[in-house]
Design a protein around this motif. Structure first.
Motif, PDB file in Angstrom:
ATOM      1  N   ALA A  37      52.385  71.405  52.546  1.00  0.00           N
ATOM      2  CA  ALA A  37      51.867  70.819  53.793  1.00  0.00           C
ATOM      3  C   ALA A  37      52.522  69.476  54.067  1.00  0.00           C
ATOM      4  N   ASN A  88      40.987  69.693  53.614  1.00  0.00           N
ATOM      5  CA  ASN A  88      41.300  71.070  53.985  1.00  0.00           C
ATOM      6  C   ASN A  88      42.413  71.632  53.118  1.00  0.00           C
ATOM      7  N   CYS A  89      43.429  70.814  52.856  1.00  0.00           N
ATOM      8  CA  CYS A  89      44.522  71.260  51.985  1.00  0.00           C
ATOM      9  C   CYS A  89      44.002  71.564  50.583  1.00  0.00           C
ATOM     10  N   SER A 121      41.993  74.678  50.492  1.00  0.00           N
ATOM     11  CA  SER A 121      42.797  75.863  50.807  1.00  0.00           C
ATOM     12  C   SER A 121      43.843  76.164  49.736  1.00  0.00           C
ATOM     13  N   LEU A 136      53.463  74.077  56.186  1.00  0.00           N
ATOM     14  CA  LEU A 136      52.320  73.867  57.071  1.00  0.00           C
ATOM     15  C   LEU A 136      52.437  72.478  57.677  1.00  0.00           C
ATOM     16  N   LEU A 154      50.726  69.562  59.982  1.00  0.00           N
ATOM     17  CA  LEU A 154      49.392  69.135  60.398  1.00  0.00           C
ATOM     18  C   LEU A 154      49.447  67.771  61.057  1.00  0.00           C
ATOM     19  N   TYR A 184      43.311  76.991  55.573  1.00  0.00           N
ATOM     20  CA  TYR A 184      44.707  77.294  55.884  1.00  0.00           C
ATOM     21  C   TYR A 184      45.183  78.584  55.209  1.00  0.00           C
ATOM     22  N   ILE A 225      48.810  72.620  64.842  1.00  0.00           N
ATOM     23  CA  ILE A 225      48.805  73.087  63.455  1.00  0.00           C
ATOM     24  C   ILE A 225      49.724  74.293  63.389  1.00  0.00           C
ATOM     25  N   ILE A 281      52.363  76.972  60.948  1.00  0.00           N
ATOM     26  CA  ILE A 281      52.960  77.486  59.709  1.00  0.00           C
ATOM     27  C   ILE A 281      54.325  78.073  60.066  1.00  0.00           C
TER      28      ILE A 281
END
Length: 374
Positions: free
Chosen positions: A8, A46-47, A50, A123, A125, A135, A194, A196
Motif C-alpha cells: 500500500a 485498514n491496512c 486487511s 494499493l 490510498l 482491502y 482508492i 488497486i
C-alpha cells in the motif's frame, strides 16, 4: 506481504488549506478526529486489518509531526518481520529537494522502494478520508475480474454526482468511461480515490508519464485515462459503508457529529475491526456532580464541571462550572472557563476560552477557533 502480495502507498502530502489554521503547522492526515484519533489512523488501521503489512506513507507539506507519528508502526501492528510503515518524503534531485508534482509523480519517485518488495499489486490510498474498508475484499474482486486496475466507488445522490469523478460501467462493472465532475452525469458511481493496480502495468505507465512534459502527473487526469484509452481491464468495486472526505472545516465537524449517531455506520467500538491510534498516558476523565453531559464523547483526562451536549471532547480538556458546550468539537488541552458558551464550533488544540465568552451560533456556519478568546 505474506498474505496477498499487495503493498500500500498512502498519499499524505496535500496542503489541506481548506482546514485553515488546523493545518498551518501540521499535515492534514495528522489532524485530530473523533475524540482520540488522527485522520491517518484510518487508512493505516485498514491496512493492518486487511493484512496489508508493508505501507509507504508519502508526505510533503508540514510533515514533521506526521512523519514521527506514522514511523511508530507498532501502533498498528505493522512492526513484525518483513512488514512496516515507511515514511517517504520527496527525493533529493540535482537541483536540490523538489516536491511531488502530482499524485502519480509521488509514486514514480518511489518506484525503487516498491521494486524492492516485488509486489504483484499496489494499493493506492488517500491519507485524509474517514472510513473502514477491507482491502482484501477489494483485491478478491480485482482477481476475480482478472483486472488491471480496480477503482473503489461509492454511490452518491444523483443530484450531487456532478461534484465527483464519475465512473460509467457496463453490466459487469467494467469501467467504460471516466468523467471528471460532469455537468450531466450518466451514473452516480463516484471515485473514492482508492485504486488497486497490477504493479507491472502501473510501473510502465508511470515511466511513460514521467517522460511526458505535458502531463499533470496525476492518477485521475493521466494514469487512469491512459488505462481506459489502451483498453486495459478497469473495474469498479462498489463500497457501501461509511466514508467521509474531511477536507473542510464543515466536513470535519460533520464527521465528528456523525459519531454521536448510533446508526452512523462507522462503529469505532467494533473490536473485530479496530482503529488503532496513539495510547495517550493521562488521568481518567472526571465528571463532577455539577456537570450535565448528554450524547457526547468525552475522552480521558477531561475535567467536566459544566454542560456538554452533542459534542466531541478530546483528551485533557477542562470545562469549568457554568460553561456550556453544544454541538462542538473540542480538541486536546483546551480550557473553557466559567460562564463561557460555545456552539457549533471546532476549537483547536491548546486554546483557552475566557469567562463569559460566547462563540458560534445556533444555526450559522461552523467556526474554527484557533486562538485564545479571553
Amino acid at each position: 506481504m505474506r498474505q496477498n502480495n499487495m503493498l500500500a502507498m498512502i498519499l499524505a502530502g496535500g496542503r489541506g488549506t481548506r482546514l485553515y489554521d488546523l493545518t498551518s503547522k501540521i499535515a492534514k492526515p495528522a489532524v485530530y478526529y473523533g475524540g482520540k484519533y488522527r485522520i491517518i489512523d484510518f487508512p493505516l488501521s485498514n491496512c493492518a486489518n486487511s493484512d496489508v503489512d508493508v505501507v509507504g506513507v508519502l508526505t510533503q507539506y508540514e510533515s514533521v509531526l506526521l512523519n514521527s507519528y506514522v514511523a511508530r508502526d507498532h501502533r498498528w501492528g505493522l512492526d513484525a518481520k518483513d512488514s512496516g510503515v515507511f515514511v517517504l518524503p520527496p527525493r533529493e534531485k540535482d537541483s536540490g529537494f523538489g516536491l511531488y508534482r502530482g499524485t502519480a509523480d509521488a509514486i514514480t519517485q518511489n518506484i525503487d522502494f516498491i521494486d524492492q518488495f516485488n509486489p504483484e499489486y499496489v494499493l493506492i490510498l488517500s491519507g485524509d478520508h474517514i472510513y473502514k474498508m477491507d482491502y482484501a475484499k477489494m483485491l478478491a474482486h480485482h482477481k476475480a475480474n482478472n483486472a488491471d486496475l480496480t477503482i473503489a466507488v461509492l454511490e452518491v445522490p444523483m443530484k450531487e454526482a456532478s461534484r465527483f469523478g464519475i465512473m460509467n460501467t457496463d453490466e459487469t462493472d467494467r469501467i467504460v468511461e471516466f468523467e471528471e465532475k460532469p455537468a450531466q452525469p450518466k451514473s452516480n458511481l463516484a471515485s473514492m480515490g482508492i485504486y488497486i493496480f497490477n504493479w507491472n502495468l502501473l510501473r510502465d505507465s508511470l515511466i511513460r508519464d514521467e517522460a511526458n512534459d505535458a502531463s499533470a502527473h496525476d492518477f485521475g487526469k493521466n494514469i487512469i485515462p491512459e488505462f481506459l484509452d489502451t483498453d486495459k481491464r478497469v473495474y469498479a468495486w462498489k463500497f457501501d459503508g461509511y466514508w467521509k472526505d474531511v477536507g473542510t472545516i464543515s466536513s470535519l465537524w460533520e464527521a465528528n457529529m456523525d459519531l454521536l449517531d448510533t446508526a452512523n455506520g462507522l462503529d469505532l467500538s467494533d473490536n473485530s475491526w479496530k482503529i488503532y491510534t496513539e495510547d495517550v498516558a493521562t488521568t481518567p476523565q472526571f465528571i463532577t456532580e455539577d456537570a450535565e453531559v448528554e450524547n457526547s464523547l468525552i475522552n480521558q483526562g477531561c475535567v467536566i464541571a459544566g454542560e456538554v451536549k452533542n459534542s466531541v471532547i478530546f483528551t485533557d480538556v477542562t470545562i469549568e462550572k457554568g460553561a456550556e458546550v453544544k454541538d462542538s468539537v473540542v480538541m486536546p488541552n483546551v480550557v473553557i472557563e466559567e460562564g463561557a458558551e460555545v456552539r457549533r464550533v471546532i476549537i483547536a488544540e491548546g486554546v483557552r476560552i475566557g469567562k463569559g465568552v460566547k462563540l458560534g451560533s445556533k444555526d450559522g456556519e461552523i467556526e474554527l477557533i484557533a486562538q485564545d478568546r479571553l
